[in-house]
Design an enzyme around this catalytic site. Structure first.
Site, mmCIF file in Angstrom:
data_model
loop_
_atom_site.group_PDB
_atom_site.id
_atom_site.type_symbol
_atom_site.label_atom_id
_atom_site.label_comp_id
_atom_site.label_asym_id
_atom_site.label_seq_id
_atom_site.Cartn_x
_atom_site.Cartn_y
_atom_site.Cartn_z
ATOM 1 C CG HIS A 4 -0.704 -0.045 2.524
ATOM 2 N ND1 HIS A 4 0.320 0.689 3.053
ATOM 3 C CD2 HIS A 4 -1.238 -0.718 3.554
ATOM 4 C CE1 HIS A 4 0.390 0.474 4.345
ATOM 5 N NE2 HIS A 4 -0.531 -0.383 4.676
ATOM 6 C CG HIS A 26 -4.558 -4.504 12.523
ATOM 7 N ND1 HIS A 26 -5.449 -3.477 12.343
ATOM 8 C CD2 HIS A 26 -3.450 -4.161 11.791
ATOM 9 C CE1 HIS A 26 -4.913 -2.569 11.538
ATOM 10 N NE2 HIS A 26 -3.709 -2.966 11.184
ATOM 11 C CD GLU A 30 -3.496 -2.149 7.204
ATOM 12 O OE1 GLU A 30 -3.020 -1.939 8.334
ATOM 13 O OE2 GLU A 30 -3.066 -1.617 6.170
ATOM 14 C CG ASP A 41 -1.464 -6.110 6.748
ATOM 15 O OD1 ASP A 41 -2.570 -5.674 7.130
ATOM 16 O OD2 ASP A 41 -0.391 -5.742 7.252
ATOM 17 C CG HIS A 68 -1.592 1.235 11.978
ATOM 18 N ND1 HIS A 68 -1.670 1.622 10.658
ATOM 19 C CD2 HIS A 68 -1.754 -0.106 11.974
ATOM 20 C CE1 HIS A 68 -1.820 0.564 9.877
ATOM 21 N NE2 HIS A 68 -1.884 -0.502 10.647
ATOM 22 C CG ASP A 113 0.344 -3.689 11.822
ATOM 23 O OD1 ASP A 113 0.814 -4.652 11.193
ATOM 24 O OD2 ASP A 113 -0.651 -3.058 11.448
ATOM 25 C CE1 TYR A 170 4.981 -2.535 9.200
ATOM 26 C CE2 TYR A 170 4.724 -1.620 11.401
ATOM 27 C CZ TYR A 170 4.218 -2.324 10.322
ATOM 28 O OH TYR A 170 2.929 -2.773 10.366
ATOM 29 C CG HIS A 221 4.041 -6.865 9.217
ATOM 30 N ND1 HIS A 221 3.532 -7.429 8.077
ATOM 31 C CD2 HIS A 221 3.089 -6.021 9.683
ATOM 32 C CE1 HIS A 221 2.321 -6.936 7.859
ATOM 33 N NE2 HIS A 221 2.030 -6.088 8.824
HETATM 34 FE FE LIG Z 1 -1.883 -2.495 9.980
HETATM 35 FE FE LIG Z 2 0.177 -5.077 9.200
#
Ligand SMILES: [Fe+2]
Ligand SMILES: [Fe+2]
Ligand SMILES: Cc1cc2nc3c(=O)[nH]c(=O)nc-3n(C[C@H](O)[C@H](O)[C@H](O)COP(=O)(O)O)c2cc1C
Length: 413
Positions: free
Chosen positions: A25, A79, A81, A83, A146, A165, A193, A224
């Site tokens: 992204h 989370h 999101e 990913d 986040h 994250d 990051y 990650h």
């Molecule tokens: Fe995220």
């Molecule tokens: Fe992530």
């Protein structure tokens, strides 16, 4: 391919190492990325997070290699999101007895991405504990680190923090632990990051660090990158510096140019700062060297510029004038930095023009919006090629930025 990594007996990393992603992204993942998911096999079986949707089959194969899919009890979502949740719909389908465990905001966010009408949910609040048998997971909401629903969970019996994250790094590697990789490289990627993903939420991050500081930790397992095991202290020492925007003795000169007049100015500003740094080094042999970077905005990724900007104490932004405005890449840099909400930097706008106002003025205005203190001579302008007087002014501006950066660094020490 199926490939899993054991963290502890009964706890495995079953996610996906993505060597090929180069644009996450808009984050430049030059070293690839990983989407870590963790399978805990206890009296209950829990999968913590999933992977990006295209890798759902790999995740499923990894889980199935360790446990029958119909024996998975919990699909924990820290989370929403994509990913981390992209493969969740497939896992819900594949694990008929599994309940999705998440907080209320996460359920809402998942419902915005997927048809969750037939999903079974178990909503967990902050500080609530889910027993898995011999081990348990305590959830802590970390809103806006986040996303609004962001959560971490702690396994006290194993002293593992599943941090999602937080503490992550975009890096593809066959090694799974920090002590199996080069530490400076890991910290650099963790910093990049942080700068590119978490930076707008420094205040919230500091609050989370207070909580993390109270935990006994043997492993920090992010979603990650590699798992922190031997260098937990190092990453926990760095994070508060990044979250508070602690200044390094560093100056950036970021610019764009069409016919190199602005570049001549940038080079002179750079040289002025470097020269000032050489004097500082002689006077302060025991301090770190002033670090100065010359960055052509179209030859440097936004990701890299942001990573360097996080702790820079002074930045010169330059642009030629294009159609009575600044060049588009510099507009992108400023817009990106504005969103990342870096701590203020001493700044300078500069650039060349042909016949009217444009680049340097537009930058100067944005710097004022950002509330960056600007040098008196901002915007520093040259009509077409900069003459000797203008180049002198650039050199002096470079020295002034270096001096300001040094003072900011000393002030924070
Ligand atoms: Fe995220
Ligand atoms: Fe992530
Ligand atoms: C496509 C294009 C559009 C331009 N638009 C403007 C303009 O609107 N106003 C202006 O003062 N100069 C304009 N210029 C002139 C440049 O700003 C001027 O040549 C300047 O010296 C370029 O700096 P550089 O060598 O760093 O690219 C334009 C130049 C080009 C090539």
């Amino acid at each position: 391919m199926k490939l899993t990594f054991e963290l502890r007996p009964g706890i495995d990393q079953v996610g996906y190492v993505d060597y090929n992603v180069r644009d996450f992204h808009s984050y430049d993942t030059r070293l690839g990325a990983t989407y870590n998911a963790y399978l805990v096999r206890d009296e209950k079986v829990a999968l913590i997070d999933t992977v990006k949707a295209p890798f759902a089959e790999q995740l499923k194969r990894n889980v199935a290699a360790l446990v029958a899919l119909d024996s998975v009890d919990y699909l924990v979502c820290l989370h929403a999101e994509m990913d981390h949740s992209g493969a969740l719909p497939e896992m819900v389908r594949a694990c008929p007895n599994a309940v999705v465990v998440c907080n209320a905001k996460c359920r809402e966010a998942l419902a915005g991405f997927y048809d969750v009408s037939d999903w079974k949910f178990q909503i967990v609040n902050s500080n609530e504990t889910l027993s898995l048998g011999k081990r348990s997971l305590t959830f802590v909401n970390v809103p806006m680190v986040h996303w609004p629903e962001s959560t971490v969970c702690y396994m006290p019996e194993e002293k593992i923090l599943f941090s999602n994250d937080a503490f992550g790094q975009h890096i593809a590697t066959s090694n799974r632990f920090d002590d199996e990789c080069d530490l400076p490289k890991l910290l650099e990627e963790a910093k990049s990051y942080y700068a590119n993903i978490v930076a707008p939420y420094g205040r919230q991050t500091l609050k989370v660090l207070d909580v993390v500081g109270t935990l006994e930790l043997e492993l920090i397992a992010p979603a990650h990158g590699v798992i922190w095991r031997s260098h937990i202290k190092e990453i926990l020492d760095e994070y508060p510096k990044w979250a508070s925007g602690q200044y390094a003795p560093k100056v950036l000169v970021i610019y764009d140019t069409m016919w190199q007049s602005t570049e001549l100015m940038a080079e002179e500003i750079y040289a002025g700062a470097v020269e000032f740094g050489q004097t500082l080094a002689k006077e302060n042999p025991n301090e770190p060297r002033l670090d100065v970077h010359l960055m052509h905005a179209r030859k440097t990724t936004l990701t890299r510029m942001a990573a360097e900007a996080l702790d820079a104490a002074a930045i010169a932004f330059g642009s030629a004038t294009l159609n009575a405005n600044l060049m588009p890449r510099m507009a992108a840099v400023l817009a990106y930095f504005q969103g990342l909400k870096f701590r203020e930097k001493t700044a300078l706008a500069f650039g060349s023009f042909g016949w009217g106002v444009g680049g340097p003025e537009a930058i100067h205005k944005t710097l004022e919006t950002l509330k960056y203190p600007v040098l008196d001579l901002s915007p520093l302008k040259a009509k077409q090629r900069p003459d000797a007087t203008t180049l002198d002014a650039c050199r002096n501006a470079g020295a002034a930025l270096a001096k300001a950066a040094w003072e900011r660094y000393l002030g924070d020490k």
